[in-house]
Design a protein around this motif. Structure first.
Motif, short mmCIF file in Angstrom:
data_model
loop_
_atom_site.label_atom_id
_atom_site.label_comp_id
_atom_site.label_asym_id
_atom_site.label_seq_id
_atom_site.Cartn_x
_atom_site.Cartn_y
_atom_site.Cartn_z
N LYS A 197 0.85 -1.19 0.00
CA LYS A 197 0.00 0.00 0.00
C LYS A 197 0.89 1.24 0.00
CE LYS A 197 -3.68 -2.26 2.67
NZ LYS A 197 -2.92 -3.49 3.02
N TRP A 198 0.54 2.20 -0.84
CA TRP A 198 1.32 3.44 -0.92
C TRP A 198 0.75 4.47 0.05
CZ3 TRP A 198 -1.57 1.48 -5.04
CH2 TRP A 198 -2.80 2.12 -5.28
N GLU A 199 1.61 5.43 0.40
CA GLU A 199 1.19 6.51 1.29
C GLU A 199 0.61 7.65 0.45
OE1 GLU A 199 4.28 7.84 3.83
OE2 GLU A 199 4.60 5.88 4.78
N CYS A 200 -0.46 8.23 0.94
CA CYS A 200 -1.05 9.39 0.26
C CYS A 200 -0.37 10.66 0.76
CB CYS A 200 -2.54 9.45 0.56
SG CYS A 200 -3.49 8.08 -0.14
N LYS A 201 0.03 11.51 -0.17
CA LYS A 201 0.74 12.75 0.19
C LYS A 201 -0.24 13.91 0.24
CE LYS A 201 5.02 11.15 -1.96
NZ LYS A 201 6.05 11.40 -2.98
#
Length: 235
Positions: free
Chosen positions: A231-235
């Motif tokens: 899962k990627w981090e939301c910026k």
């Protein structure tokens, strides 16, 4: 009397000459004018290199190329699920997929087009969310088995002009019906030519499509990868 007038005139002329000399001297002693430069625009972000990265590593595609377009539908409600299943719109793939996409896009750009993404890598947990909404294997892959989207090797795409105008592919993304089939030849020539351009361009870089979805392409080399839930981090 005349002599006095002449004397006053001479004194006035002398005073004017002294004033001019003073102005000249002041200008000679002034510092030279400095050129005022407009502030430079912010430097563009430096793109990352694939050097040292394993082919199986997950990467954000925008960090390696600025030449793609994005319309990440599952980060909105504008999709067949009518639900937002991504927290934020990002396109991640494995390195091997990213390399192939960049190479394919360079060839498309030589012809005046570029790839536009609807979906990229999909965490397996998101696959479960989609299955809960539409538990039909005709439309959503069973999350237990997973899809190549969950392996970081599948993308849903179209082509647009370099100015960002989408080519006419006959249907919108995620249209489930015969009109979206690759083998449906009962379509206007322009649509058939556009689909052929996309299909042949992707196949020349190791991708293959599925019969019922003109937008879906899998990288052959990624089919043996494991299902992932990165899962990627939301910026």
């Amino acid at each position: 009397m005349n002599n006095i007038r002449i004397l006053l005139i001479l004194l006035l002329i002398a005073a004017c000459k002294d004033h001019k000399r003073s102005q000249i001297n002041e200008s000679e002693n002034m510092p030279e004018a400095q050129e005022i430069k407009a502030p430079l625009p912010d430097d563009k972000p430096v793109l990352r290199s694939f050097e040292g990265l394993a082919d199986t590593t997950f990467v954000r595609l925008a960090d390696f190329s600025e030449d793609f377009l994005y319309d990440m539908r599952y980060a909105t409600e504008n999709n067949f699920l009518k639900a937002k299943v991504y927290d934020c719109p990002e396109c991640y793939t494995r390195v091997m997929t990213a390399k192939a996409l960049i190479a394919a896009n360079k060839d498309f750009m030589k012809k005046g087009y570029k790839i536009k993404f609807f979906d990229c890598y999909r965490p397996n947990s998101v696959q479960y969310k989609m299955w809960e909404i539409v538990p039909n294997p005709q439309y959503v892959a069973d999350p237990v088995k997973g899809s190549i989207h969950n392996k970081g090797g599948a993308v849903d795409i179209t082509l647009a002009t370099l100015d960002g105008v989408d080519l006419d592919m006959g249907t919108d993304f995620d249209f489930f019906g015969k009109r979206a089939y690759h083998d449906n030849m009962d379509l206007p020539r322009e649509i058939l030519d556009n689909r052929k351009l996309l299909k042949e361009g992707m196949e020349s870089h190791g991708f293959w499509g599925i019969r019922t979805e003109w937008w879906h392409y899998n990288l052959t080399a990624s089919s043996n990868q494991k299902i992932a839930d990165f899962k990627w981090e939301c910026k």
